[in-house]
Scaffold this motif. Structure first.
Motif, mmCIF file in Angstrom:
data_model
loop_
_atom_site.group_PDB
_atom_site.id
_atom_site.type_symbol
_atom_site.label_atom_id
_atom_site.label_comp_id
_atom_site.label_asym_id
_atom_site.label_seq_id
_atom_site.Cartn_x
_atom_site.Cartn_y
_atom_site.Cartn_z
ATOM 1 N N ARG A 140 0.840 -1.200 0.000
ATOM 2 C CA ARG A 140 0.000 0.000 0.000
ATOM 3 C C ARG A 140 0.880 1.257 0.000
ATOM 4 N NH1 ARG A 140 -2.438 -4.247 0.607
ATOM 5 N NH2 ARG A 140 -4.354 -4.623 1.814
ATOM 6 N N THR A 141 2.090 1.176 -0.552
ATOM 7 C CA THR A 141 3.039 2.280 -0.399
ATOM 8 C C THR A 141 2.477 3.605 -0.901
ATOM 9 O OG1 THR A 141 4.064 1.482 -2.450
ATOM 10 C CG2 THR A 141 5.173 0.926 -0.364
ATOM 11 N N ALA A 142 1.905 3.615 -2.107
ATOM 12 C CA ALA A 142 1.347 4.856 -2.653
ATOM 13 C C ALA A 142 0.099 5.271 -1.886
ATOM 14 C CB ALA A 142 1.028 4.683 -4.138
ATOM 15 N N TYR A 143 -0.756 4.306 -1.598
ATOM 16 C CA TYR A 143 -1.989 4.577 -0.864
ATOM 17 C C TYR A 143 -1.676 5.118 0.533
ATOM 18 C CZ TYR A 143 -6.515 3.590 1.385
ATOM 19 O OH TYR A 143 -7.697 3.681 2.084
ATOM 20 N N SER A 144 -0.762 4.451 1.231
ATOM 21 C CA SER A 144 -0.395 4.882 2.571
ATOM 22 C C SER A 144 0.259 6.256 2.539
ATOM 23 C CB SER A 144 0.549 3.851 3.207
ATOM 24 O OG SER A 144 0.804 4.158 4.560
ATOM 25 N N ALA A 145 1.085 6.504 1.527
ATOM 26 C CA ALA A 145 1.717 7.820 1.385
ATOM 27 C C ALA A 145 0.663 8.906 1.208
ATOM 28 C CB ALA A 145 2.673 7.823 0.197
ATOM 29 N N ALA A 146 -0.343 8.640 0.377
ATOM 30 C CA ALA A 146 -1.401 9.619 0.144
ATOM 31 C C ALA A 146 -2.203 9.874 1.417
ATOM 32 C CB ALA A 146 -2.325 9.128 -0.974
ATOM 33 N N LYS A 147 -2.497 8.812 2.161
ATOM 34 C CA LYS A 147 -3.294 8.968 3.383
ATOM 35 C C LYS A 147 -2.473 9.626 4.502
ATOM 36 C CE LYS A 147 -7.118 7.174 1.788
ATOM 37 N NZ LYS A 147 -8.354 7.975 1.610
ATOM 38 N N HIS A 148 -1.160 9.359 4.564
ATOM 39 C CA HIS A 148 -0.314 10.087 5.502
ATOM 40 C C HIS A 148 -0.307 11.578 5.163
ATOM 41 C CE1 HIS A 148 1.339 6.315 7.114
ATOM 42 N NE2 HIS A 148 1.989 7.038 8.001
ATOM 43 N N ALA A 149 -0.185 11.891 3.880
ATOM 44 C CA ALA A 149 -0.193 13.288 3.447
ATOM 45 C C ALA A 149 -1.521 13.948 3.797
ATOM 46 C CB ALA A 149 0.076 13.378 1.945
ATOM 47 N N LEU A 150 -2.601 13.202 3.598
ATOM 48 C CA LEU A 150 -3.939 13.703 3.916
ATOM 49 C C LEU A 150 -4.041 14.052 5.405
ATOM 50 C CD1 LEU A 150 -6.417 13.875 1.970
ATOM 51 C CD2 LEU A 150 -7.240 11.781 3.033
ATOM 52 N N MET A 151 -3.527 13.143 6.249
ATOM 53 C CA MET A 151 -3.549 13.380 7.691
ATOM 54 C C MET A 151 -2.745 14.629 8.029
ATOM 55 S SD MET A 151 -4.755 12.123 10.520
ATOM 56 C CE MET A 151 -4.510 12.409 12.274
ATOM 57 N N GLY A 152 -1.576 14.755 7.443
ATOM 58 C CA GLY A 152 -0.743 15.917 7.722
ATOM 59 C C GLY A 152 -1.375 17.216 7.270
ATOM 60 N N TYR A 153 -1.974 17.196 6.093
ATOM 61 C CA TYR A 153 -2.577 18.418 5.551
ATOM 62 C C TYR A 153 -3.751 18.877 6.416
ATOM 63 C CZ TYR A 153 -4.712 21.648 2.208
ATOM 64 O OH TYR A 153 -5.245 22.765 1.617
ATOM 65 N N PHE A 154 -4.672 17.966 6.703
ATOM 66 C CA PHE A 154 -5.893 18.373 7.396
ATOM 67 C C PHE A 154 -5.675 18.573 8.893
ATOM 68 C CE2 PHE A 154 -7.612 17.055 3.367
ATOM 69 C CZ PHE A 154 -8.581 18.020 3.150
ATOM 70 N N GLU A 155 -4.722 17.873 9.492
ATOM 71 C CA GLU A 155 -4.388 18.162 10.877
ATOM 72 C C GLU A 155 -3.726 19.536 10.977
ATOM 73 O OE1 GLU A 155 -3.129 15.263 14.382
ATOM 74 O OE2 GLU A 155 -1.438 15.669 13.033
ATOM 75 N N SER A 156 -2.883 19.864 10.000
ATOM 76 C CA SER A 156 -2.281 21.198 9.966
ATOM 77 C C SER A 156 -3.344 22.267 9.750
ATOM 78 C CB SER A 156 -1.229 21.279 8.851
ATOM 79 O OG SER A 156 -0.140 20.419 9.126
ATOM 80 N N LEU A 157 -4.328 21.977 8.891
ATOM 81 C CA LEU A 157 -5.409 22.931 8.667
ATOM 82 C C LEU A 157 -6.198 23.171 9.955
ATOM 83 C CD1 LEU A 157 -6.992 24.690 6.651
ATOM 84 C CD2 LEU A 157 -8.361 22.666 6.085
ATOM 85 N N GLN A 158 -6.382 22.111 10.737
ATOM 86 C CA GLN A 158 -7.100 22.254 12.011
ATOM 87 C C GLN A 158 -6.426 23.277 12.924
ATOM 88 O OE1 GLN A 158 -7.147 18.192 13.414
ATOM 89 N NE2 GLN A 158 -9.255 17.845 12.755
ATOM 90 N N VAL A 159 -5.098 23.238 12.999
ATOM 91 C CA VAL A 159 -4.395 24.128 13.924
ATOM 92 C C VAL A 159 -4.039 25.473 13.282
ATOM 93 C CG1 VAL A 159 -3.461 22.219 15.256
ATOM 94 C CG2 VAL A 159 -2.134 23.118 13.356
ATOM 95 N N GLU A 160 -4.126 25.549 11.959
ATOM 96 C CA GLU A 160 -3.742 26.772 11.250
ATOM 97 C C GLU A 160 -4.871 27.780 11.131
ATOM 98 O OE1 GLU A 160 -1.603 26.814 7.188
ATOM 99 O OE2 GLU A 160 -3.719 27.153 6.698
ATOM 100 N N HIS A 161 -6.080 27.316 10.824
ATOM 101 C CA HIS A 161 -7.131 28.240 10.435
ATOM 102 C C HIS A 161 -7.655 29.052 11.613
ATOM 103 C CE1 HIS A 161 -10.965 26.753 12.085
ATOM 104 N NE2 HIS A 161 -10.474 25.543 11.952
ATOM 105 N N THR A 162 -8.146 30.220 11.303
ATOM 106 C CA THR A 162 -8.758 31.103 12.310
ATOM 107 C C THR A 162 -10.153 31.506 11.842
ATOM 108 O OG1 THR A 162 -7.709 33.020 11.255
ATOM 109 C CG2 THR A 162 -6.538 32.001 13.105
ATOM 110 N N VAL A 163 -10.821 30.602 11.144
ATOM 111 C CA VAL A 163 -12.127 30.899 10.566
ATOM 112 C C VAL A 163 -13.217 30.605 11.589
ATOM 113 C CG1 VAL A 163 -13.723 30.396 8.679
ATOM 114 C CG2 VAL A 163 -11.248 30.288 8.279
ATOM 115 N N PRO A 164 -13.990 31.586 12.016
ATOM 116 C CA PRO A 164 -15.070 31.334 12.977
ATOM 117 C C PRO A 164 -16.119 30.370 12.405
ATOM 118 C CG PRO A 164 -14.618 33.689 12.797
ATOM 119 C CD PRO A 164 -13.870 33.014 11.682
#
Length: 301
Positions: A189-213
């Motif tokens: 699952r190397t490509a699949y796992s890589a994509a899902k790891h990237a997804l986790m990193g992107y959206f977890e970063s978005l959670q702590v980055e955004h300041t949208v009420p």
């Protein structure tokens, strides 16, 4: 308790856009959310399957076909077939393009605008579209690697990015279907796992980055769910795997997964794991890495 919570959940008049809605988790979410009062926009590349899912839903449902792996979409012009799958070409007072006119082309931002135009807003985006893999790293071609990353990571990231100005103005929620493979490595699952790891990193970063009420991000990490994921998963050459894995067949029932996801969405949870034995493997990775590596090598069959 889950059933009791479900009875108290309502998405009345919420506009929910679901990608990967033609089968599996996306289909189960659509059917359940429509019964809970949501107004839906369903997207996948299979327009005929979307219309079939729409017929099984209650309430108001629109279909918006698009192949999210390409980043370029064919969007119907006025007249002909509308986003709800209805033919308006013979209706008076509804002008359309000349016969044979091609659809317009749009980027992710254009597709987002088309989705917003259907009901005037999008309250919740559920990034659920994705494709699996059944091949070792050595067997996987560059084209397949790029295809999986394109659909499983770039599409949800770019679609979310396209909707952020709308959410900044109105509030809302983004949900992303990740995977336990996005929390740990899984063989073949190397490509699949890589994509899902990237997804986790992107959206977890978005959670702590955004300041949208009034804006929330929910990440779902399912383990094996009984869907057609393994049937449609790509081999290294790009051919479909074409068979149901025994472990996938014994996975969590898709309706159970969908209900747990809906509960997490309603509660605006940041991250929820929906898994059985995969959760134990994840604990091994954290607390007994040598044992995890020995066990995980047998886990990707």
């Amino acid at each position: 308790m889950t059933g009791l919570r479900q009875n108290r959940i309502s998405f009345s008049e919420k506009v929910i856009w679901i990608t990967g809605a033609s089968s599996g988790i996306g289909e189960a979410l659509a059917i359940r959310l429509s019964a809970l009062g949501a107004r839906l926009i369903l997207t996948s590349r299979n327009a005929e399957a979307l219309v079939e899912v729409k017929a099984r839903c209650a309430g108001t449902v629109a279909v918006l076909p698009a192949d999210l792996s390409t980043g370029e979409f064919s969007v119907p012009q006025s007249g002909g077939t509308d986003f709800a799958g209805n033919d308006h070409s013979s209706q008076t007072g509804h002008p359309g393009p000349a016969s044979g006119s091609p659809p317009t082309k749009n980027s992710f931002s254009g597709l987002a605008e088309q989705a917003i135009d259907i009901y005037g807003r999008v309250d919740i985006l559920i990034n659920n579209a994705g494709i699996g893999q059944r091949a070792s790293a050595e067997e996987t071609s560059e084209a397949v690697l790029r295809q999986i990353l394109g659909l499983d990571f770039f599409a949800p990231a770019l679609l979310t990015q396209a909707l952020l100005p709308h959410f900044r103005a109105n509030g809302g929620q983004v949900v992303v279907t990740g995977s336990m493979a996005g929390l740990m490595g899984v063989p073949r699952r190397t490509a699949y796992s890589a994509a899902k790891h990237a997804l986790m990193g992107y959206f977890e970063s978005l959670q702590v980055e955004h300041t949208v009420p009034g804006f929330h991000v929910t990440i779902i990490s399912p383990g094996r769910v009984k869907t057609s994921l393994s049937l449609n998963a790509l081999r290294g050459s790009g051919e479909p795997h074409g068979k149901m894995d025994a472990a996938q067949e014994k996975g969590i029932p898709v309706e159970v997964c969908a209900m747990k996801m809906i509960s997490a969405i309603a509660r605006k949870r940041k991250h929820v794991i929906i898994a059985r034995e995969e959760r134990l493997l994840w604990y091994l990775r954290k607390w007994a890495p040598p044992l995890y590596h020995r066990v995980a090598r047998k886990f990707g069959s």
